[in-house]
Scaffold this motif. Structure first.
Motif, PDB file in Angstrom:
ATOM      1  N   GLY A  24      33.427  36.557  41.985  1.00 34.27           N
ATOM      2  CA  GLY A  24      32.871  37.756  42.595  1.00 34.27           C
ATOM      3  C   GLY A  24      33.019  37.846  44.093  1.00 34.27           C
ATOM      4  O   GLY A  24      32.572  38.839  44.690  1.00 34.27           O
ATOM      5  N   PHE A  28      38.246  37.225  44.861  1.00 32.98           N
ATOM      6  CA  PHE A  28      38.181  37.534  43.436  1.00 32.98           C
ATOM      7  C   PHE A  28      38.378  39.041  43.218  1.00 32.98           C
ATOM      8  O   PHE A  28      39.145  39.462  42.339  1.00 32.98           O
ATOM      9  CB  PHE A  28      36.838  37.090  42.863  1.00 32.98           C
ATOM     10  CG  PHE A  28      36.684  37.336  41.389  1.00 32.98           C
ATOM     11  CD1 PHE A  28      37.024  36.354  40.471  1.00 32.98           C
ATOM     12  CD2 PHE A  28      36.202  38.551  40.914  1.00 32.98           C
ATOM     13  CE1 PHE A  28      36.894  36.582  39.100  1.00 32.98           C
ATOM     14  CE2 PHE A  28      36.066  38.786  39.557  1.00 32.98           C
ATOM     15  CZ  PHE A  28      36.415  37.801  38.641  1.00 32.98           C
ATOM     16  N   ILE A  29      37.702  39.857  44.019  1.00 31.22           N
ATOM     17  CA  ILE A  29      37.864  41.307  43.924  1.00 31.22           C
ATOM     18  C   ILE A  29      39.307  41.690  44.225  1.00 31.22           C
ATOM     19  O   ILE A  29      39.907  42.542  43.554  1.00 31.22           O
ATOM     20  CB  ILE A  29      36.903  42.020  44.894  1.00 31.22           C
ATOM     21  CG1 ILE A  29      35.445  41.672  44.561  1.00 31.22           C
ATOM     22  CG2 ILE A  29      37.125  43.526  44.861  1.00 31.22           C
ATOM     23  CD1 ILE A  29      35.009  42.036  43.173  1.00 31.22           C
ATOM     24  N   LEU A  31      41.962  39.906  43.732  1.00 33.56           N
ATOM     25  CA  LEU A  31      42.789  39.529  42.583  1.00 33.56           C
ATOM     26  C   LEU A  31      42.689  40.553  41.461  1.00 33.56           C
ATOM     27  O   LEU A  31      43.675  40.825  40.768  1.00 33.56           O
ATOM     28  CB  LEU A  31      42.380  38.144  42.078  1.00 33.56           C
ATOM     29  CG  LEU A  31      42.966  36.967  42.845  1.00 33.56           C
ATOM     30  CD1 LEU A  31      42.251  35.669  42.465  1.00 33.56           C
ATOM     31  CD2 LEU A  31      44.461  36.842  42.583  1.00 33.56           C
ATOM     32  N   GLU A  32      41.509  41.125  41.277  1.00 33.29           N
ATOM     33  CA  GLU A  32      41.353  42.164  40.260  1.00 33.29           C
ATOM     34  C   GLU A  32      42.261  43.352  40.588  1.00 33.29           C
ATOM     35  O   GLU A  32      42.916  43.919  39.691  1.00 33.29           O
ATOM     36  CB  GLU A  32      39.893  42.615  40.185  1.00 33.29           C
ATOM     37  CG  GLU A  32      38.922  41.561  39.677  1.00 33.29           C
ATOM     38  CD  GLU A  32      38.953  41.427  38.156  1.00 33.29           C
ATOM     39  OE1 GLU A  32      39.868  41.991  37.507  1.00 33.29           O
ATOM     40  OE2 GLU A  32      38.048  40.757  37.617  1.00 33.29           O
ATOM     41  N   TYR A  33      42.316  43.728  41.857  1.00 37.41           N
ATOM     42  CA  TYR A  33      43.200  44.818  42.263  1.00 37.41           C
ATOM     43  C   TYR A  33      44.668  44.421  42.103  1.00 37.41           C
ATOM     44  O   TYR A  33      45.490  45.215  41.624  1.00 37.41           O
ATOM     45  CB  TYR A  33      42.932  45.205  43.717  1.00 37.41           C
ATOM     46  CG  TYR A  33      41.734  46.093  43.912  1.00 37.41           C
ATOM     47  CD1 TYR A  33      41.720  47.406  43.439  1.00 37.41           C
ATOM     48  CD2 TYR A  33      40.603  45.634  44.589  1.00 37.41           C
ATOM     49  CE1 TYR A  33      40.619  48.226  43.626  1.00 37.41           C
ATOM     50  CE2 TYR A  33      39.495  46.452  44.769  1.00 37.41           C
ATOM     51  CZ  TYR A  33      39.508  47.740  44.293  1.00 37.41           C
ATOM     52  OH  TYR A  33      38.410  48.555  44.474  1.00 37.41           O
ATOM     53  N   ALA A  35      46.039  42.345  40.039  1.00 34.68           N
ATOM     54  CA  ALA A  35      46.426  42.315  38.629  1.00 34.68           C
ATOM     55  C   ALA A  35      46.818  43.696  38.123  1.00 34.68           C
ATOM     56  O   ALA A  35      47.728  43.841  37.305  1.00 34.68           O
ATOM     57  CB  ALA A  35      45.284  41.747  37.786  1.00 34.68           C
ATOM     58  N   VAL A  36      46.140  44.728  38.628  1.00 33.54           N
ATOM     59  CA  VAL A  36      46.447  46.103  38.223  1.00 33.54           C
ATOM     60  C   VAL A  36      47.666  46.634  38.971  1.00 33.54           C
ATOM     61  O   VAL A  36      48.555  47.261  38.390  1.00 33.54           O
ATOM     62  CB  VAL A  36      45.233  47.021  38.464  1.00 33.54           C
ATOM     63  CG1 VAL A  36      45.589  48.472  38.160  1.00 33.54           C
ATOM     64  CG2 VAL A  36      44.056  46.572  37.603  1.00 33.54           C
ATOM     65  N   PHE A  59      44.365  32.830  37.696  1.00 35.59           N
ATOM     66  CA  PHE A  59      43.772  34.144  37.442  1.00 35.59           C
ATOM     67  C   PHE A  59      44.807  35.106  36.869  1.00 35.59           C
ATOM     68  O   PHE A  59      44.588  35.748  35.827  1.00 35.59           O
ATOM     69  CB  PHE A  59      43.196  34.692  38.744  1.00 35.59           C
ATOM     70  CG  PHE A  59      42.481  36.008  38.619  1.00 35.59           C
ATOM     71  CD1 PHE A  59      41.106  36.058  38.590  1.00 35.59           C
ATOM     72  CD2 PHE A  59      43.195  37.203  38.553  1.00 35.59           C
ATOM     73  CE1 PHE A  59      40.436  37.276  38.484  1.00 35.59           C
ATOM     74  CE2 PHE A  59      42.539  38.420  38.445  1.00 35.59           C
ATOM     75  CZ  PHE A  59      41.160  38.458  38.410  1.00 35.59           C
ATOM     76  N   LEU A  60      45.944  35.230  37.550  1.00 32.91           N
ATOM     77  CA  LEU A  60      46.968  36.173  37.106  1.00 32.91           C
ATOM     78  C   LEU A  60      47.638  35.719  35.823  1.00 32.91           C
ATOM     79  O   LEU A  60      48.021  36.542  34.984  1.00 32.91           O
ATOM     80  CB  LEU A  60      48.008  36.361  38.215  1.00 32.91           C
ATOM     81  CG  LEU A  60      47.491  37.016  39.492  1.00 32.91           C
ATOM     82  CD1 LEU A  60      48.575  37.045  40.556  1.00 32.91           C
ATOM     83  CD2 LEU A  60      46.979  38.429  39.219  1.00 32.91           C
ATOM     84  N   ARG A  63      45.589  36.881  32.874  1.00 30.61           N
ATOM     85  CA  ARG A  63      45.637  38.326  32.632  1.00 30.61           C
ATOM     86  C   ARG A  63      47.036  38.824  32.333  1.00 30.61           C
ATOM     87  O   ARG A  63      47.208  39.833  31.649  1.00 30.61           O
ATOM     88  CB  ARG A  63      45.050  39.075  33.833  1.00 30.61           C
ATOM     89  CG  ARG A  63      43.528  38.990  33.875  1.00 30.61           C
ATOM     90  CD  ARG A  63      42.990  39.227  35.261  1.00 30.61           C
ATOM     91  NE  ARG A  63      41.535  39.228  35.276  1.00 30.61           N
ATOM     92  CZ  ARG A  63      40.796  38.114  35.191  1.00 30.61           C
ATOM     93  NH1 ARG A  63      41.398  36.936  35.086  1.00 30.61           N
ATOM     94  NH2 ARG A  63      39.467  38.187  35.215  1.00 30.61           N
ATOM     95  N   THR A 208      37.590  44.990  50.071  1.00 35.35           N
ATOM     96  CA  THR A 208      37.178  44.088  48.989  1.00 35.35           C
ATOM     97  C   THR A 208      35.729  43.629  49.139  1.00 35.35           C
ATOM     98  O   THR A 208      35.285  42.734  48.434  1.00 35.35           O
ATOM     99  CB  THR A 208      38.114  42.866  48.926  1.00 35.35           C
ATOM    100  OG1 THR A 208      38.220  42.278  50.227  1.00 35.35           O
ATOM    101  CG2 THR A 208      39.503  43.281  48.462  1.00 35.35           C
TER     102      THR A 208
END
Length: 240
Positions: A24, A28-29, A31-33, A35-36, A59-60, A63, A208
């Motif tokens: 979190g 981490f935030i 990485l979420e972006y 990945a998309v 992480f990647l 996903r 982020t």
């Protein structure tokens, strides 16, 4: 990255994840972006510069198991701490990436550039080996502290006086040091935007962390993801 900072990481490698990797957090935030956004350029390969213990790779990989993901990390003890099975991390630095031009679709870095005395050569290497994209998750000096402090720092920067200010603030060393982060330099992701704009067709920043309620983006956030994308071939992304 200086030898002294590498020594710091070597000494703290066994506790690196507990000190720097938290679910979190801003990276981490980011990485979420990432990945998309990899889908936007139809990325099939990713290089992580300054991999640490391989957090971004793991992480990647979870996903996007279809991706070829490799990392670069000069500190051997950090490479030894990598948890993801089959993690590929090369012994090299961001200033001298051991790959041919355009070897990876996208090149990323997380929390690296504020540890580098001169970020520009690292970005030059990242853009050299990237085909379609570069993404950098890091700090923004202008968003740290109060809004008034941010305005003052931005004014000093725009006046071209920031190097002199840093020389004074750091008592001539050019860097600061902390127990939790080792040696670090004054850095903002906005510092690197002009360099990436000469390479990319689209450059933008995604905050982020929660933003301050002010309109000036340079001082609204303390941390962000700097994204630079190149047009693969003509208009649209059909040529990916």
């Amino acid at each position: 990255m200086t030898q002294r900072q590498q020594d710091y990481y070597a000494e703290t490698a066994s506790g690196y994840d507990s000190m720097h990797v938290q679910p979190g957090d801003a990276h981490f935030i980011a990485l979420e972006y990432v990945a998309v956004l990899l889908d936007v350029v139809r990325a099939k390969s990713v290089l992580d510069v300054g991999s640490g213990t391989g957090r971004a790779i793991q992480f990647l990989g979870q996903r996007r198991p279809d991706l070829r993901i490799e990392g670069v990390e000069p500190v051997s003890k950090l490479r030894e701490q990598a948890q993801a099975p089959g993690t590929v991390m090369h012994d090299a630095s961001g200033e001298d990436l051991p790959f041919h031009d355009g070897s990876f679709d996208v090149v990323i870095s997380f929390g690296l550039l504020h540890h580098v005395p001169a970020p520009a050569p690292v970005i030059t290497e990242m853009t050299r080996v990237a085909r379609f994209g570069v993404m950098i998750s890091d700090a923004n000096r202008f968003g740290q502290g109060s809004t008034a402090a941010g305005m003052l720092k931005l004014a000093v920067h725009r006046a071209g006086l920031w190097p002199k200010f840093e020389h004074f603030r750091t008592k001539g060393r050019g860097y600061l040091e902390s127990e939790g982060d080792g040696i670090f330099y004054s850095y903002s992701i906005f510092d690197s935007m002009p360099q990436l704009q000469t390479w990319a067709d689209r450059v933008f920043v995604i905050p982020t962390v929660p933003q301050k309620k002010i309109p000036l983006v340079q001082i609204a956030t303390t941390h962000g993801l700097l994204v630079a994308f190149r047009e693969p071939s003509g208009p649209g992304w059909a040529g990916c």
